[in-house]
Design a protein around this motif. Structure first.
Motif, PDB file in Angstrom:
ATOM      1  N   LEU A  55     -14.798   0.306 -23.564  1.00 50.65           N
ATOM      2  CA  LEU A  55     -14.242   0.978 -24.658  1.00 50.65           C
ATOM      3  C   LEU A  55     -13.406   2.165 -24.064  1.00 50.65           C
ATOM      4  O   LEU A  55     -12.332   2.516 -24.799  1.00 50.65           O
ATOM      5  CB  LEU A  55     -15.514   1.713 -25.102  1.00 50.65           C
ATOM      6  N   LEU A  56     -13.469   2.666 -23.041  1.00 50.62           N
ATOM      7  CA  LEU A  56     -12.656   3.745 -22.541  1.00 50.62           C
ATOM      8  C   LEU A  56     -11.144   3.015 -21.879  1.00 50.62           C
ATOM      9  O   LEU A  56     -10.235   3.495 -22.289  1.00 50.62           O
ATOM     10  CB  LEU A  56     -13.011   4.205 -21.093  1.00 50.62           C
ATOM     11  N   ALA A  57     -11.476   1.541 -21.550  1.00 54.23           N
ATOM     12  CA  ALA A  57     -10.107   0.911 -21.361  1.00 54.23           C
ATOM     13  C   ALA A  57      -9.408   0.722 -22.461  1.00 54.23           C
ATOM     14  O   ALA A  57      -7.969   0.767 -22.757  1.00 54.23           O
ATOM     15  CB  ALA A  57     -10.469  -0.403 -20.618  1.00 54.23           C
ATOM     16  N   THR A  58      -9.994   0.489 -23.693  1.00 53.88           N
ATOM     17  CA  THR A  58      -9.376   0.386 -25.090  1.00 53.88           C
ATOM     18  C   THR A  58      -8.455   1.630 -25.494  1.00 53.88           C
ATOM     19  O   THR A  58      -7.640   1.846 -26.216  1.00 53.88           O
ATOM     20  CB  THR A  58     -10.412  -0.009 -26.099  1.00 53.88           C
ATOM     21  N   CYS A  59      -9.189   3.100 -24.981  1.00 50.62           N
ATOM     22  CA  CYS A  59      -8.523   4.155 -25.189  1.00 50.62           C
ATOM     23  C   CYS A  59      -7.437   4.603 -24.360  1.00 50.62           C
ATOM     24  O   CYS A  59      -6.834   5.464 -24.317  1.00 50.62           O
ATOM     25  CB  CYS A  59      -9.609   5.193 -25.202  1.00 50.62           C
ATOM     26  N   GLN A  60      -6.946   3.509 -23.511  1.00 49.51           N
ATOM     27  CA  GLN A  60      -5.711   3.571 -22.712  1.00 49.51           C
ATOM     28  C   GLN A  60      -6.093   4.617 -21.560  1.00 49.51           C
ATOM     29  O   GLN A  60      -5.045   5.160 -21.233  1.00 49.51           O
ATOM     30  CB  GLN A  60      -4.614   3.816 -23.365  1.00 49.51           C
ATOM     31  N   VAL A  61      -7.410   5.039 -21.282  1.00 49.54           N
ATOM     32  CA  VAL A  61      -7.551   5.903 -20.049  1.00 49.54           C
ATOM     33  C   VAL A  61      -8.153   5.152 -18.709  1.00 49.54           C
ATOM     34  O   VAL A  61      -8.376   5.961 -17.626  1.00 49.54           O
ATOM     35  CB  VAL A  61      -8.589   6.867 -20.418  1.00 49.54           C
ATOM     36  N   SER A  62      -8.019   4.051 -18.591  1.00 49.62           N
ATOM     37  CA  SER A  62      -8.482   3.228 -17.705  1.00 49.62           C
ATOM     38  C   SER A  62      -7.083   3.240 -16.820  1.00 49.62           C
ATOM     39  O   SER A  62      -5.892   3.657 -16.758  1.00 49.62           O
ATOM     40  CB  SER A  62      -8.954   1.785 -17.711  1.00 49.62           C
ATOM     41  N   HIS A  63      -7.052   2.128 -15.606  1.00 49.37           N
ATOM     42  CA  HIS A  63      -5.963   1.850 -14.699  1.00 49.37           C
ATOM     43  C   HIS A  63      -6.110   0.607 -14.096  1.00 49.37           C
ATOM     44  O   HIS A  63      -7.312   0.313 -13.765  1.00 49.37           O
ATOM     45  CB  HIS A  63      -5.861   3.011 -13.700  1.00 49.37           C
ATOM     46  N   PRO A  64      -5.062  -0.008 -13.491  1.00 49.38           N
ATOM     47  CA  PRO A  64      -5.332  -1.343 -12.908  1.00 49.38           C
ATOM     48  C   PRO A  64      -6.140  -1.252 -11.623  1.00 49.38           C
ATOM     49  O   PRO A  64      -6.879  -2.047 -11.284  1.00 49.38           O
ATOM     50  CB  PRO A  64      -4.051  -1.724 -12.680  1.00 49.38           C
ATOM     51  N   SER A  65      -6.246  -0.318 -11.044  1.00 55.26           N
ATOM     52  CA  SER A  65      -6.916  -0.059  -9.660  1.00 55.26           C
ATOM     53  C   SER A  65      -8.409   0.387 -10.292  1.00 55.26           C
ATOM     54  O   SER A  65      -9.312  -0.460  -9.704  1.00 55.26           O
ATOM     55  CB  SER A  65      -6.633   1.473  -9.061  1.00 55.26           C
ATOM     56  N   LEU A  66      -8.712   0.816 -11.213  1.00 57.33           N
ATOM     57  CA  LEU A  66     -10.157   1.039 -11.812  1.00 57.33           C
ATOM     58  C   LEU A  66     -10.698  -0.336 -12.173  1.00 57.33           C
ATOM     59  O   LEU A  66     -11.709  -0.739 -12.045  1.00 57.33           O
ATOM     60  CB  LEU A  66     -10.082   2.206 -12.993  1.00 57.33           C
ATOM     61  N   ASP A  67      -9.644  -1.140 -12.962  1.00 56.47           N
ATOM     62  CA  ASP A  67     -10.097  -2.605 -13.413  1.00 56.47           C
ATOM     63  C   ASP A  67     -10.435  -3.661 -12.289  1.00 56.47           C
ATOM     64  O   ASP A  67     -11.435  -4.102 -12.436  1.00 56.47           O
ATOM     65  CB  ASP A  67      -8.860  -3.101 -14.097  1.00 56.47           C
ATOM     66  N   ARG A  68      -9.660  -3.419 -11.141  1.00 57.23           N
ATOM     67  CA  ARG A  68      -9.986  -4.180  -9.908  1.00 57.23           C
ATOM     68  C   ARG A  68     -11.260  -3.804  -9.503  1.00 57.23           C
ATOM     69  O   ARG A  68     -12.208  -4.614  -8.813  1.00 57.23           O
ATOM     70  CB  ARG A  68      -8.949  -3.882  -8.740  1.00 57.23           C
ATOM     71  N   ILE A  69     -11.632  -2.433  -9.299  1.00 56.42           N
ATOM     72  CA  ILE A  69     -12.917  -1.983  -8.671  1.00 56.42           C
ATOM     73  C   ILE A  69     -14.224  -2.496  -9.733  1.00 56.42           C
ATOM     74  O   ILE A  69     -15.135  -3.026  -9.290  1.00 56.42           O
ATOM     75  CB  ILE A  69     -12.873  -0.266  -8.721  1.00 56.42           C
ATOM     76  N   CYS A  70     -13.963  -2.503 -10.962  1.00 60.21           N
ATOM     77  CA  CYS A  70     -14.713  -2.883 -11.882  1.00 60.21           C
ATOM     78  C   CYS A  70     -15.046  -4.378 -11.926  1.00 60.21           C
ATOM     79  O   CYS A  70     -16.318  -4.851 -11.721  1.00 60.21           O
ATOM     80  CB  CYS A  70     -14.628  -2.750 -13.323  1.00 60.21           C
ATOM     81  N   ILE A 123     -12.036  -1.116   0.562  1.00 60.61           N
ATOM     82  CA  ILE A 123     -11.296  -0.532   1.526  1.00 60.61           C
ATOM     83  C   ILE A 123     -10.045  -1.428   1.836  1.00 60.61           C
ATOM     84  O   ILE A 123      -9.038  -0.848   2.193  1.00 60.61           O
ATOM     85  CB  ILE A 123     -12.148  -0.496   3.031  1.00 60.61           C
ATOM     86  N   ALA A 124     -10.298  -2.830   2.214  1.00 60.71           N
ATOM     87  CA  ALA A 124      -9.121  -3.562   2.321  1.00 60.71           C
ATOM     88  C   ALA A 124      -8.037  -3.632   1.223  1.00 60.71           C
ATOM     89  O   ALA A 124      -7.062  -4.000   1.470  1.00 60.71           O
ATOM     90  CB  ALA A 124      -9.684  -5.073   2.400  1.00 60.71           C
ATOM     91  N   ASP A 125      -8.517  -3.215   0.116  1.00 57.94           N
ATOM     92  CA  ASP A 125      -7.496  -3.099  -1.217  1.00 57.94           C
ATOM     93  C   ASP A 125      -6.770  -1.645  -1.451  1.00 57.94           C
ATOM     94  O   ASP A 125      -6.218  -1.457  -2.367  1.00 57.94           O
ATOM     95  CB  ASP A 125      -8.170  -3.186  -2.566  1.00 57.94           C
ATOM     96  N   GLY A 126      -7.151  -1.097  -0.263  1.00 60.29           N
ATOM     97  CA  GLY A 126      -6.532   0.510  -0.209  1.00 60.29           C
ATOM     98  C   GLY A 126      -7.538   1.672  -0.636  1.00 60.29           C
ATOM     99  O   GLY A 126      -6.927   2.699  -0.797  1.00 60.29           O
ATOM    100  N   PHE A 127      -8.545   1.248  -0.970  1.00 63.00           N
ATOM    101  CA  PHE A 127      -9.306   2.328  -1.788  1.00 63.00           C
ATOM    102  C   PHE A 127     -10.535   3.175  -0.786  1.00 63.00           C
ATOM    103  O   PHE A 127     -10.452   2.324   0.440  1.00 63.00           O
ATOM    104  CB  PHE A 127     -10.527   1.740  -2.770  1.00 63.00           C
TER     105      PHE A 127
END
Length: 384
Positions: free
Chosen positions: A307-322, A364-368
């Protein structure tokens, strides 16, 4: 001479961020990452205030005469009661003190806002002192760094005023003290976030897990078994204020749609509270009912994130973590404003160390950056 140290935790919002701004329910928890402040009175002859904030590379000294002449005259006696006028005066003063970047600017504004505000409200006898403040929390990444900072400052000046008046010589803050600290910190949070809900300063003040609604509804969720999470820093900077404004624009454009989403997030938060309350009754980490409760919590986490992604407050980096969390049959979501910042991954009570190591290495390998931490510790404290 008086000297002491105070500490305040950071926070994660488990459910309900953004919706909480519109009067909906949220669930938040303190984390065992802290901001600490060391206060030391200086000799009267020094006639100076020293401010050390190493995290933002800020080291300044200001004469007390400068502060008194600018803020502490009879003409300004009631100025602190008008937030806009007082904040404008603080900004003017900080411009004289000078700063190198936005983080230093906000740090100085928060410091002088609370120092002068509390000095007048609590009738502090202003004398030379030094404040050194540092934090384990990444700044501007959804862990309540600004609230933890504000709570530490508010606690510091309130405690100083109490010690000056010999009101108490005790080892910690009372419940009424905490209420005052949270109120002062909330006023300061308006500098950083424009229209904050109050959830950040509440959790950094009181600690534990809380159910929260805007306009002073707060209910502790006590005696919850330790819940472990991985805190994942996307290392993507963002502005809480900008993200809140973006969602407000969406709400104005599509009011029916956004209102339905906010209602859905509200219902997710309420369902999560019921599940967390149930966790208290399960005796051991491999109890089938306990694991089933965690599984249901993870479903709610995924729904809230969607639902938060639908509200456009997510981010590609957050999507990768999920997505990575789901590869391990776990669940993740953003915490805070989104748009980068931090995500958390809820771990099961029986998640094995090798699993934690494996997922951490991949992220960590993804830069996080990744930290294992526990939810629900104490709030602001005088450090022994």
């Amino acid at each position: 001479m008086i000297q002491f140290k105070v500490s305040a935790p950071g926070k994660v919002i488990l459910f309900g961020e953004h919706a909480v701004v519109y009067g909906k329910t949220a669930v938040a928890a303190s984390v065992d990452l802290h901001t600490t402040l060391q206060f030391t009175e200086l000799p009267e002859t020094d006639e100076i205030v020293k401010v050390y904030f190493p995290k933002v590379n800020l080291f300044v000294s200001i004469t007390l005469q400068q502060i008194r002449e600018f803020f502490l005259t009879n003409n300004d006696a009631g100025l602190v009661d008008n937030h806009e006028m007082f904040y404008n005066k603080v900004k003017e003063f900080v411009g004289i003190v000078k700063f190198a970047n936005a983080q230093q600017k906000f740090s100085l504004e928060a410091f002088f806002y609370l120092f002068i505000y509390i000095a007048q409200k609590e009738t502090i006898h202003v004398k030379p002192f030094q404040v050194q403040l540092d934090t384990d929390l990444a700044i501007g990444s959804g862990l309540g760094s600004s609230a933890s900072f504000a709570v530490c400052l508010a606690a510091c000046f309130l405690h100083w005023s109490r010690l000056q008046k010999d009101i108490y010589e005790k080892s910690d803050f009372s419940s009424p003290d905490l209420d005052i600290i949270s109120k002062y910190a909330m006023a300061c949070e308006r500098i950083m976030h424009g229209n904050p809900s109050g959830i950040d300063n509440s959790i950094c003040t009181y600690g534990s897990l809380i159910e929260f609604k805007k306009n002073d509804y707060m209910k502790p969720i006590g005696d919850v078994p330790p819940m472990k999470i991985l805190l994942v820093d996307t290392r993507v900077n963002r502005s809480t204020k900008v993200l809140m404004e973006r969602l407000l624009e969406l709400k104005i454009r599509y009011p029916v749609i956004i209102d339905l989403i906010m209602d859905s997030i509200n219902n997710i938060s309420k369902e999560a509270i019921k599940l967390i309350e149930k966790l208290k009754s399960y005796p051991c980490t491999n109890d089938k009912s306990l694991l089933d409760g965690y599984s249901q919590l993870m479903t709610l986490i995924n729904m809230n994130q969607g639902l938060l992604a639908t509200c456009q407050v997510s981010h590609p980096s957050l999507d990768r973590i999920c997505a990575e969390a789901q590869n391990y049959a776990l669940a993740a979501k953003l915490t805070g404003a989104g748009g980068g910042g931090h995500a958390f991954i809820l771990l099961l009570p029986d998640t094995q160390p090798e699993t934690i190591t494996s997922i951490s290495r991949k992220l960590i390998a993804d830069g996080f950056t990744v930290k294992l931490t526990t939810l629900g510790g104490p709030g602001v404290q005088i450090v022994k």
